[in-house]
Design a protein around this motif. Structure first.
Motif, PDB file in Angstrom:
ATOM      1  N   ARG A 199      14.880 -55.089  29.318  1.00  0.00           N
ATOM      2  CA  ARG A 199      16.137 -55.836  29.188  1.00  0.00           C
ATOM      3  C   ARG A 199      17.262 -55.167  29.962  1.00  0.00           C
ATOM      4  NH1 ARG A 199      14.190 -56.576  23.662  1.00  0.00           N
ATOM      5  NH2 ARG A 199      13.681 -58.792  23.403  1.00  0.00           N
ATOM      6  N   LEU A 237      16.762 -55.617  33.725  1.00  0.00           N
ATOM      7  CA  LEU A 237      17.046 -56.954  34.237  1.00  0.00           C
ATOM      8  C   LEU A 237      18.488 -57.393  34.022  1.00  0.00           C
ATOM      9  CD1 LEU A 237      13.845 -58.885  33.055  1.00  0.00           C
ATOM     10  CD2 LEU A 237      14.194 -57.579  35.161  1.00  0.00           C
ATOM     11  N   MET A 238      19.091 -56.930  32.933  1.00  0.00           N
ATOM     12  CA  MET A 238      20.408 -57.450  32.567  1.00  0.00           C
ATOM     13  C   MET A 238      21.521 -56.416  32.592  1.00  0.00           C
ATOM     14  SD  MET A 238      19.381 -60.068  29.454  1.00  0.00           S
ATOM     15  CE  MET A 238      17.796 -59.473  28.862  1.00  0.00           C
ATOM     16  N   TYR A 251      11.702 -61.862  38.857  1.00  0.00           N
ATOM     17  CA  TYR A 251      13.135 -61.598  38.741  1.00  0.00           C
ATOM     18  C   TYR A 251      13.831 -61.739  40.090  1.00  0.00           C
ATOM     19  CZ  TYR A 251      17.243 -58.578  37.605  1.00  0.00           C
ATOM     20  OH  TYR A 251      18.494 -58.041  37.396  1.00  0.00           O
ATOM     21  N   PHE A 286      20.575 -64.870  31.765  1.00  0.00           N
ATOM     22  CA  PHE A 286      20.078 -63.979  30.719  1.00  0.00           C
ATOM     23  C   PHE A 286      18.932 -64.610  29.938  1.00  0.00           C
ATOM     24  CE2 PHE A 286      24.551 -62.103  30.837  1.00  0.00           C
ATOM     25  CZ  PHE A 286      24.156 -61.073  31.688  1.00  0.00           C
ATOM     26  N   ASP A 319      16.692 -66.544  31.290  1.00  0.00           N
ATOM     27  CA  ASP A 319      15.538 -66.333  32.181  1.00  0.00           C
ATOM     28  C   ASP A 319      15.021 -64.900  32.054  1.00  0.00           C
ATOM     29  OD1 ASP A 319      15.609 -68.922  33.151  1.00  0.00           O
ATOM     30  OD2 ASP A 319      16.772 -68.399  34.948  1.00  0.00           O
ATOM     31  N   CYS A 320      15.934 -63.958  31.965  1.00  0.00           N
ATOM     32  CA  CYS A 320      15.538 -62.554  31.828  1.00  0.00           C
ATOM     33  C   CYS A 320      14.816 -62.313  30.501  1.00  0.00           C
ATOM     34  CB  CYS A 320      16.760 -61.642  31.915  1.00  0.00           C
ATOM     35  SG  CYS A 320      17.535 -61.586  33.546  1.00  0.00           S
ATOM     36  N   GLU A 321      15.332 -62.905  29.445  1.00  0.00           N
ATOM     37  CA  GLU A 321      14.705 -62.732  28.134  1.00  0.00           C
ATOM     38  C   GLU A 321      13.303 -63.328  28.120  1.00  0.00           C
ATOM     39  OE1 GLU A 321      14.294 -61.264  24.377  1.00  0.00           O
ATOM     40  OE2 GLU A 321      15.928 -60.884  25.808  1.00  0.00           O
TER      41      GLU A 321
END
Length: 306
Positions: free
Chosen positions: A215, A218-219, A261, A284, A286-288
């Motif tokens: 997480r 990516l975020m 990603y 976010f 999409d990241c999750e």
């Protein structure tokens, strides 16, 4: 670390499996269950460690690992929900703000000294940061006491957890480690899951760590975002680290995550206004999704190895 219903599983294992190990193990089991059935306080925790020091060396490695893991859970719950929070907070008066540790000279002879010594004896670490005292499981001390009696997977996890505790991921929502370190720790977590993930003692702790690092990767964090709040540009440091990582780690699930990603990032032209709540939420989300899919893939690999 995210816990903790696994305690019930551990206690069930001890109750069901240990009798087959002989009278010595049965006696140790009964006494240990009695000890961790009591409310946790620093003095009691140190007494449990003394008992474990006396008995764990005589047990088989599977039983010893389960007992140490159960104690770790017991200690962890104390660090989060213990009844001595006010007394622990008083330790701040004896802490060195520079090192973030208790000053032995200042605390000597005070009412707080016994509490502090009991915490150390319980394999707990006391630290001071941002005006508050924190107590955590000291994995280095657990290893110092029990390393030679632990199964390989649990030992490897404690070594990993010690590294994380010595250099935490964030402070005040600001990253304290580099993007390279985030990638390396995510890789270590994935490798632990790949090798030992069938063991619930490992999976329960390592999987949340793996997802946490993905997480952040990516975020980013609130105060270390992956997109600059002003320029809206994606972090060049993160991209450079990820490009090298992908080129060197073709077979990892993390590499699949990063490929997906960066396809999304290309669609965004590596730019996103984090003040745009709708666009930010879509990114976010999409990241999750990628984080959850990564966890599934790693655990599916375990099942396919059966």
């Amino acid at each position: 670390m995210m816990k903790r219903t696994i305690v019930l599983l551990l206690l069930t294992f001890l109750c069901v499996c240990l009798p087959a190990c002989g009278n010595r193990s049965e006696d140790v089991q009964a006494k240990f269950l009695e000890l961790i059935g009591e409310p946790a306080a620093a003095e009691h925790l140190s007494e449990v460690v003394e008992y474990m020091d006396e008995t764990v060396p005589s047990l088989d490695i599977k039983t010893a690992s389960s007992i140490v893991a159960a104690y770790e859970d017991y200690l962890y719950e104390y660090t989060k929900n213990g009844t001595e929070q006010m007394e622990i907070e008083n330790l701040k008066y004896y802490c060195d703000t520079g090192s973030g540790t208790v000053d032995r000279t200042k605390i000597k002879g005070t009412e707080s000294e016994l509490l502090y010594n009991n915490l150390l004896g319980a394999c707990a670490a006391v630290s001071f940061s941002e005006g508050a005292v924190t107590v955590n499981v000291d994995y280095g001390e657990l290893l110092a006491h029990y390393s030679e009696y632990l199964q390989d997977g649990l030992k490897a996890f404690y070594e990993f957890a010690e590294e994380i505790n010595e250099e935490p991921l964030t402070e005040g929502a600001v990253l304290q480690v580099s993007w390279n370190q985030i990638l390396d720790r995510a890789k270590t977590a994935e490798q632990l899951l790949a090798e030992y993930g069938k063991d619930p003692l490992i999976r329960k702790d390592v999987l949340p760590i793996y997802q946490t690092y993905l997480r952040v990767l990516l975020m980013g964090t609130t105060n270390t975002p992956v997109f600059d709040y002003t320029t809206k540009a994606f972090s060049q440091e993160a991209k450079a680290a990820e490009d090298v990582f992908v080129s060197q780690n073709r077979q990892l699930v993390i590499t699949w995550v990063l490929a997906e990603y960066h396809e999304k990032l290309k669609e965004l032209d590596y730019s996103l206004d984090l003040n745009d709540s709708e666009a930010g939420k879509a990114f976010f989300d999409d990241c999750e999704y990628l984080v959850k899919e990564a966890a599934k893939k790693v655990l599916e690999q375990n099942e396919s190895d059966d």
